[in-house]
Design a protein around this motif. Structure first.
Motif, PDB file in Angstrom:
ATOM      1  N   LEU A  90     -46.039 -26.529  25.961  1.00 30.64           N
ATOM      2  CA  LEU A  90     -44.640 -26.202  25.690  1.00 30.64           C
ATOM      3  C   LEU A  90     -44.604 -25.058  24.678  1.00 30.64           C
ATOM      4  N   PHE A  91     -43.471 -24.338  24.638  1.00 22.44           N
ATOM      5  CA  PHE A  91     -43.348 -23.261  23.669  1.00 22.44           C
ATOM      6  C   PHE A  91     -42.867 -23.872  22.350  1.00 22.44           C
ATOM      7  N   PRO A  92     -43.708 -23.846  21.315  1.00 20.83           N
ATOM      8  CA  PRO A  92     -43.375 -24.614  20.108  1.00 20.83           C
ATOM      9  C   PRO A  92     -42.195 -24.052  19.321  1.00 20.83           C
ATOM     10  N   HIS A  93     -41.851 -22.790  19.555  1.00 20.26           N
ATOM     11  CA  HIS A  93     -40.776 -22.188  18.761  1.00 20.26           C
ATOM     12  C   HIS A  93     -39.418 -22.350  19.439  1.00 20.26           C
ATOM     13  N   MET A  94     -39.379 -23.086  20.543  1.00 17.23           N
ATOM     14  CA  MET A  94     -38.118 -23.276  21.257  1.00 17.23           C
ATOM     15  C   MET A  94     -37.817 -24.767  21.371  1.00 17.23           C
ATOM     16  N   ASN A 133     -32.464 -31.311  22.059  1.00 15.79           N
ATOM     17  CA  ASN A 133     -32.471 -30.320  20.983  1.00 15.79           C
ATOM     18  C   ASN A 133     -33.658 -30.455  20.055  1.00 15.79           C
ATOM     19  N   ALA A 134     -34.566 -31.376  20.385  1.00 12.08           N
ATOM     20  CA  ALA A 134     -35.762 -31.536  19.555  1.00 12.08           C
ATOM     21  C   ALA A 134     -36.734 -30.393  19.824  1.00 12.08           C
ATOM     22  N   TYR A 135     -37.666 -30.220  18.893  1.00 11.52           N
ATOM     23  CA  TYR A 135     -38.728 -29.244  19.101  1.00 11.52           C
ATOM     24  C   TYR A 135     -39.992 -29.972  19.539  1.00 11.52           C
ATOM     25  N   ASP A 137     -42.997 -30.140  18.678  1.00 10.94           N
ATOM     26  CA  ASP A 137     -43.878 -30.763  17.700  1.00 10.94           C
ATOM     27  C   ASP A 137     -43.395 -32.142  17.269  1.00 10.94           C
ATOM     28  N   ALA A 138     -42.097 -32.395  17.485  1.00 15.10           N
ATOM     29  CA  ALA A 138     -41.559 -33.689  17.056  1.00 15.10           C
ATOM     30  C   ALA A 138     -41.705 -34.745  18.155  1.00 15.10           C
TER      31      ALA A 138
END
Lengths: 247, 370
Positions: A90-94, A133-135, A137-138
């Motif tokens: 996944l793209f971690p900054h999105m 809406n989570a990222y 990494d969470a």
């Protein structure tokens, strides 16, 4: 009717020939499981179909059109052929939602609202709507992989390539992800999986291929391969997997 | 520790040689005391000469000096505590309480090393005070004369705006040019080769040439050669141009390292969704790279800001030039100290800002859910 056709594909990295002439026909709505030891070429084959790797010789056809070789519009091909990776990627900054809507809005020409609506509907299906809406990494590994599947589905691919998508997951999370794949299979999505989950392959696959050293050594229905393997190597492999407790 | 306490508790079961008592504390404690006393003495001498240098110290200055003198003697306290731990160790060893003896020996050693650490810091402080007050205060008179600092202050601060403007403008341009160069160096395929080569050449060249030489060549060369457009630029813009040339080379490397640090699986994921190469770069790779490169980027920016002190060579009156004018008038270096302090003042907040950015990024990665 054959939808995805792989004809005598060879792929080498330097002197090492990873695929030594693989041929495979996949009809619409088929679920094909590629099994075999690590390094047997399962992942490479999937990456070649998605044009992430260039093949050395042979042809790959999707819906009757050659999609390998020079001059092919790989971006268009990839919209038809989705891919899910072992490590989710996944793209971690999105946010989750943005991960999913990126491709449809940027290249699919879908309006943002429509893309988000569809993304939310898909997330709902995999039980992840509250994490929109989570990222990444969470999220747990299983949740990330479910998002990755949704992301691949968001472009409406005709084939989905799944590259050992449960291999990096904790055992108790594997079930959630496989349940989704099972459901997609039930919907009639054409899928090609590299997997070590023999139980799943046995249950869902319309065709199982045993790869060994870059060749498809044996193929057949799940029943044939698991109950009555013809090749000695297939038998050995399944025996090892069985004692490993994977079946 | 658990194993150590268990050993003597079961007499008669031990197979190997008997457990050894802890080493003596006294030598280390004495050494700590010696260093603390020497440091206190040196600090006393240095403060005495500081007291002598200030001709009629105000009451608060006197009080401060006494306070410093007392503080300089404080390392003696842990040294004495270390000495006190020594007899306790001896007593416990005699009583056969080895774990207790080990613990008090460890306490003693820790007190002794604490005494040494603080005493050495006092020594360094004393050396600084001594340096400033040496030669009857000639050094502090040369660098820290209040009247000259006061005299130079307003002119230098005003001229410092030139440095800040040059730095900010160059930084904006560097951010853009650096990214262009970094992307050029990463262009794929045969068509990208000449551009890759050119970008590499540029980066190699401008990282090699000292920035003062670039400033000099740009400042005088371009107008001498009557290069169109450029020759009409004001010296300030030429300075910005020259610093941009130099630092975009550095920043291109920073960007490149950032782009390289993004795992190939991110490329694969983006491309497998049908995103093109430029689109992947723009939406997936560069945004992630930029977050990672903020600290090294700021390092280069601080370097750039400091190099604005060189633009005097091309005839721009910056803070350093201004301070040297005042300096040569009064034959004293205190005005230059003003510039040095100004650079420190603008740099420290940036360093803290980056610390906060990093902390925030880590915090977000650790547990943001919405």
């Amino acid at each position: 009717m054959t939808f995805l056709q792989i004809r005598d594909v060879h792929k080498s990295y330097g002197d090492h020939e990873v695929l030594q002439g693989v041929s495979l026909d996949v009809a619409r709505h088929e679920v094909v499981c590629l099994i075999g030891a690590s390094g047997s070429g399962k992942s490479t084959l999937l990456r070649c179909i998605n044009a992430l790797e260039e093949i050395s010789s042979g042809d790959i056809l999707v819906d009757g059109d050659v999609v390998s070789g020079r001059g092919v519009d790989v971006n268009r091909l990839r919209r038809n052929v989705g891919m899910v990776f072992q490590s989710y990627n996944l793209f971690p900054h999105m946010s989750v939602l943005r991960n999913i809507t990126l491709a449809p809005t940027r290249i699919g020409g879908v309006a943002k609202e429509a893309a988000e609506e569809r993304a939310l509907a898909l997330l709902d299906r995999v039980g992840m709507r509250d994490k929109a809406n989570a990222y990444p990494d969470a999220l747990s590994g299983g949740q990330q992989q479910r998002v990755a599947i949704v992301r691949a589905l968001a472009t409406n691919p005709q084939v989905l390539l799944l590259d050992e998508i449960t291999a990096a997951l904790d055992p108790e999370l594997v079930g959630d992800v496989l349940a989704i794949v099972r459901e997609l299979a039930g919907d009639g999505l054409t899928m090609l999986l590299a997997t070590h989950e023999m139980g799943f392959a046995r249950e869902c696959a319309t065709q199982v291929c045993y790869l060994h050293e870059g060749r498809i050594l044996e193929r057949g229905s799940a029943e044939q391969i698991f109950e009555d393997p013809q090749e000695e190597r297939t038998r050995q492999f399944l025996g090892r997997v069985l004692t490993g407790g994977r079946l | 520790m658990a194993a150590a306490t268990a050993v003597p508790a079961v007499p008669g079961t031990r197979q190997g040689p008997p457990p050894t008592p802890p080493a003596r504390v006294v030598p280390l404690a004495l050494a700590g005391l010696a260093v603390a006393v020497v440091a206190g003495g040196c600090a006393g001498l240095a403060l005495h000469s500081l007291h002598a240098m200030i001709e009629h110290p105000a009451a608060w200055a006197q009080a401060l000096i006494w306070l410093l003198a007392v503080a300089a003697c404080l390392p003696v306290v842990p040294a004495v505590r270390a000495l006190l731990a020594a007899p306790q160790r001896t007593r416990l060893v005699a009583a056969g309480d080895l774990p207790g003896a080990r613990a008090s020996a460890a306490d003693g050693r820790e007190h002794a090393t604490v005494a040494m650490g603080y005493a050495l810091s006092v020594l360094i402080g004393a050396a600084l005070v001594w340096f400033v007050t040496a030669n009857d205060g000639a050094i502090s008179h040369t660098f820290l004369r209040w009247t000259f600092i006061d005299q130079a202050w307003s002119g230098v601060t005003k001229a410092f705006w030139v440095n800040i403007r040059v730095a900010v403008a160059a930084e904006v341009l560097v951010l853009v040019l650096g990214l262009v160069l970094a992307v050029m160096r990463q262009l794929p395929g045969r068509s990208g080769r000449p551009l890759r080569w050119l970008a590499t050449l540029y980066v190699d060249m401008f990282r090699a040439i000292p920035s003062i030489i670039v400033l000099y060549l740009v400042g005088f060369g371009l107008s001498l050669a009557k290069v169109p457009v450029v020759k009409d630029l004001s010296p300030i813009w030429l300075a910005i141009f020259a610093l941009t040339l130099t630092y975009s080379g550095y920043v291109a490397e920073v960007y490149r390292a950032g782009i390289d640090s993004i795992h190939p699986s991110q490329w694969a994921a983006a491309r497998s969704l049908g995103l093109s190469y430029p689109m992947t770069l723009r939406t997936v790779i560069v945004p992630q790279a930029v977050r990672r490169i903020v600290p090294p980027l700021l390092n280069d920016f601080i370097g750039l800001q400091k190099d604005t002190a060189l633009i005097g060579v091309m005839g721009v009156t910056d803070a350093f030039t201004q301070s040297r004018l005042v300096s040569s008038d009064v034959f004293n270096l205190s005005p230059v100290i003003v510039v040095a302090v100004l650079f420190v003042v603008i740099t420290i907040p940036q360093a803290r800002f980056v610390d906060r950015l990093i902390a925030r990024e880590q915090g977000r990665r650790a547990g943001r859910t919405s």
